[in-house]
Design a protein around this motif. Structure first.
Motif, PDB file in Angstrom:
ATOM      1  N   HIS A  38      65.009  77.137  31.028  1.00  0.00           N
ATOM      2  CA  HIS A  38      63.803  77.268  30.215  1.00  0.00           C
ATOM      3  C   HIS A  38      62.805  78.167  30.936  1.00  0.00           C
ATOM      4  O   HIS A  38      62.755  78.209  32.165  1.00  0.00           O
ATOM      5  CB  HIS A  38      63.158  75.904  29.956  1.00  0.00           C
ATOM      6  CG  HIS A  38      64.023  74.981  29.148  1.00  0.00           C
ATOM      7  ND1 HIS A  38      64.138  75.068  27.790  1.00  0.00           N
ATOM      8  CD2 HIS A  38      64.846  73.973  29.525  1.00  0.00           C
ATOM      9  CE1 HIS A  38      64.972  74.140  27.351  1.00  0.00           C
ATOM     10  NE2 HIS A  38      65.422  73.461  28.389  1.00  0.00           N
ATOM     11  N   GLN A  39      62.008  78.861  30.138  1.00  0.00           N
ATOM     12  CA  GLN A  39      60.973  79.728  30.683  1.00  0.00           C
ATOM     13  C   GLN A  39      59.641  79.402  30.007  1.00  0.00           C
ATOM     14  O   GLN A  39      59.597  79.128  28.804  1.00  0.00           O
ATOM     15  CB  GLN A  39      61.320  81.197  30.465  1.00  0.00           C
ATOM     16  CG  GLN A  39      60.302  82.155  31.069  1.00  0.00           C
ATOM     17  CD  GLN A  39      60.722  83.605  31.023  1.00  0.00           C
ATOM     18  OE1 GLN A  39      59.920  84.507  31.246  1.00  0.00           O
ATOM     19  NE2 GLN A  39      61.996  83.861  30.732  1.00  0.00           N
ATOM     20  N   LEU A  40      58.575  79.422  30.792  1.00  0.00           N
ATOM     21  CA  LEU A  40      57.225  79.233  30.273  1.00  0.00           C
ATOM     22  C   LEU A  40      56.388  80.453  30.634  1.00  0.00           C
ATOM     23  O   LEU A  40      56.466  80.953  31.765  1.00  0.00           O
ATOM     24  CB  LEU A  40      56.571  77.981  30.860  1.00  0.00           C
ATOM     25  CG  LEU A  40      57.191  76.631  30.497  1.00  0.00           C
ATOM     26  CD1 LEU A  40      58.324  76.283  31.469  1.00  0.00           C
ATOM     27  CD2 LEU A  40      56.142  75.529  30.519  1.00  0.00           C
ATOM     28  N   LEU A  41      55.595  80.938  29.695  1.00  0.00           N
ATOM     29  CA  LEU A  41      54.673  82.042  29.923  1.00  0.00           C
ATOM     30  C   LEU A  41      53.282  81.610  29.472  1.00  0.00           C
ATOM     31  O   LEU A  41      53.092  81.205  28.329  1.00  0.00           O
ATOM     32  CB  LEU A  41      55.115  83.298  29.161  1.00  0.00           C
ATOM     33  CG  LEU A  41      56.383  83.992  29.670  1.00  0.00           C
ATOM     34  CD1 LEU A  41      56.806  85.094  28.711  1.00  0.00           C
ATOM     35  CD2 LEU A  41      56.168  84.552  31.072  1.00  0.00           C
ATOM     36  N   HIS A  42      52.320  81.705  30.378  1.00  0.00           N
ATOM     37  CA  HIS A  42      50.949  81.269  30.122  1.00  0.00           C
ATOM     38  C   HIS A  42      50.032  82.488  30.217  1.00  0.00           C
ATOM     39  O   HIS A  42      50.006  83.165  31.246  1.00  0.00           O
ATOM     40  CB  HIS A  42      50.537  80.217  31.163  1.00  0.00           C
ATOM     41  CG  HIS A  42      49.172  79.669  30.965  1.00  0.00           C
ATOM     42  ND1 HIS A  42      48.426  79.149  31.994  1.00  0.00           N
ATOM     43  CD2 HIS A  42      48.406  79.566  29.844  1.00  0.00           C
ATOM     44  CE1 HIS A  42      47.271  78.738  31.532  1.00  0.00           C
ATOM     45  NE2 HIS A  42      47.231  78.978  30.238  1.00  0.00           N
ATOM     46  N   CYS A  43      49.314  82.772  29.148  1.00  0.00           N
ATOM     47  CA  CYS A  43      48.409  83.920  29.128  1.00  0.00           C
ATOM     48  C   CYS A  43      47.067  83.527  29.743  1.00  0.00           C
ATOM     49  O   CYS A  43      46.400  82.608  29.264  1.00  0.00           O
ATOM     50  CB  CYS A  43      48.206  84.407  27.692  1.00  0.00           C
ATOM     51  SG  CYS A  43      47.078  85.816  27.562  1.00  0.00           S
ATOM     52  N   LEU A  44      46.671  84.242  30.801  1.00  0.00           N
ATOM     53  CA  LEU A  44      45.387  84.000  31.455  1.00  0.00           C
ATOM     54  C   LEU A  44      44.323  84.975  30.962  1.00  0.00           C
ATOM     55  O   LEU A  44      43.189  84.579  30.675  1.00  0.00           O
ATOM     56  CB  LEU A  44      45.533  84.112  32.975  1.00  0.00           C
ATOM     57  CG  LEU A  44      46.569  83.193  33.624  1.00  0.00           C
ATOM     58  CD1 LEU A  44      46.579  83.401  35.129  1.00  0.00           C
ATOM     59  CD2 LEU A  44      46.287  81.740  33.291  1.00  0.00           C
ATOM     60  N   ILE A  45      44.683  86.241  30.869  1.00  0.00           N
ATOM     61  CA  ILE A  45      43.746  87.295  30.451  1.00  0.00           C
ATOM     62  C   ILE A  45      44.491  88.258  29.545  1.00  0.00           C
ATOM     63  O   ILE A  45      45.631  88.631  29.848  1.00  0.00           O
ATOM     64  CB  ILE A  45      43.187  88.078  31.659  1.00  0.00           C
ATOM     65  CG1 ILE A  45      42.528  87.143  32.676  1.00  0.00           C
ATOM     66  CG2 ILE A  45      42.197  89.145  31.201  1.00  0.00           C
ATOM     67  CD1 ILE A  45      42.180  87.835  33.982  1.00  0.00           C
TER      68      ILE A  45
END
Length: 211
Positions: A38-45
């Protein structure tokens, strides 16, 4: 990779993910015997134009080829490619087909990341049909029939099965903007283990007495 790893545009990038280039539908780390589950991507900016996130269901793409383009499916599911990722301290490589069905009961594994696809690992006579099938695979996976597109907003978090879901992005316009994501990998085994433990704890927890 550390607990998390950044996805941003760098002046001296070591990966195509850290450039403003578009990324075709792909799965991460096909260079490994067992790519991350599984992969997670979190947008900060994200103050940039472009850079739309793309997702396509690899099961649906594989089913399309199995049912409608069997000659390409045979090439994608049987002909092997060597994938490698080298650095001064690492040299990861693995050989496998683009659509890896694995043993009975194994999860589907898609191995599709052009920057780390090194060379054909097959008979020379099979190379032309392997490239033809690969071009068709990219066209189908990136078509509007199979691909979803959305813009990342700060705070957005997307989680997906890296071995099944093909992800990518459109080109990023970096003029006057900044785009920073942080990613993480979690193996299938860890998710299943945690669910079993939580289920066991819930089942054994004492029931409260109504007041």
């Amino acid at each position: 990779f550390g607990v998390t790893w950044p996805v941003s545009v760098d002046l001296a990038p070591t990966s195509t993910a850290n450039t403003s280039l578009p990324l075709a539908p792909h799965s991460d780390l096909p260079t490994r015997e067992t790519p991350p589950g599984h992969q997670l991507l979190h947008c900060l900016i994200n103050t940039c134009q472009g850079g739309l996130s793309t997702l396509a269901d690899g099961y649906a793409v594989a089913d399309h080829f199995r049912e409608h383009e069997p000659e390409h499916y045979d090439a994608l599911a049987t002909l092997r490619w060597t994938f490698f990722n080298r650095s001064p301290d690492h040299d990861h490589r693995w050989s496998g087909p683009i659509i890896d069905e694995g043993a009975p009961g194994s999860p589907l594994t898609l191995r599709a990341f052009h920057p780390v696809r090194g060379f054909p690992d097959m008979a020379a006579t099979d190379v032309p049909r392997a490239y033809a099938a690969l071009r068709r695979f990219s066209a189908v996976a990136g078509s509007t029939e199979f691909e979803l597109r959305s813009a990342f907003r700060p705070g957005d978090l997307v989680a997906f099965d890296n071995r099944r879901i093909l992800h990518g992005r459109t080109a990023i316009d970096m003029m006057g903007g900044t785009r920073v994501l942080h990613g993480a990998y979690i193996d299938h085994d860890e998710i299943h283990s945690r669910l079993r433990v939580l289920t066991r704890r819930t089942a054994s927890a004492p029931m409260s007495t109504p007041q």
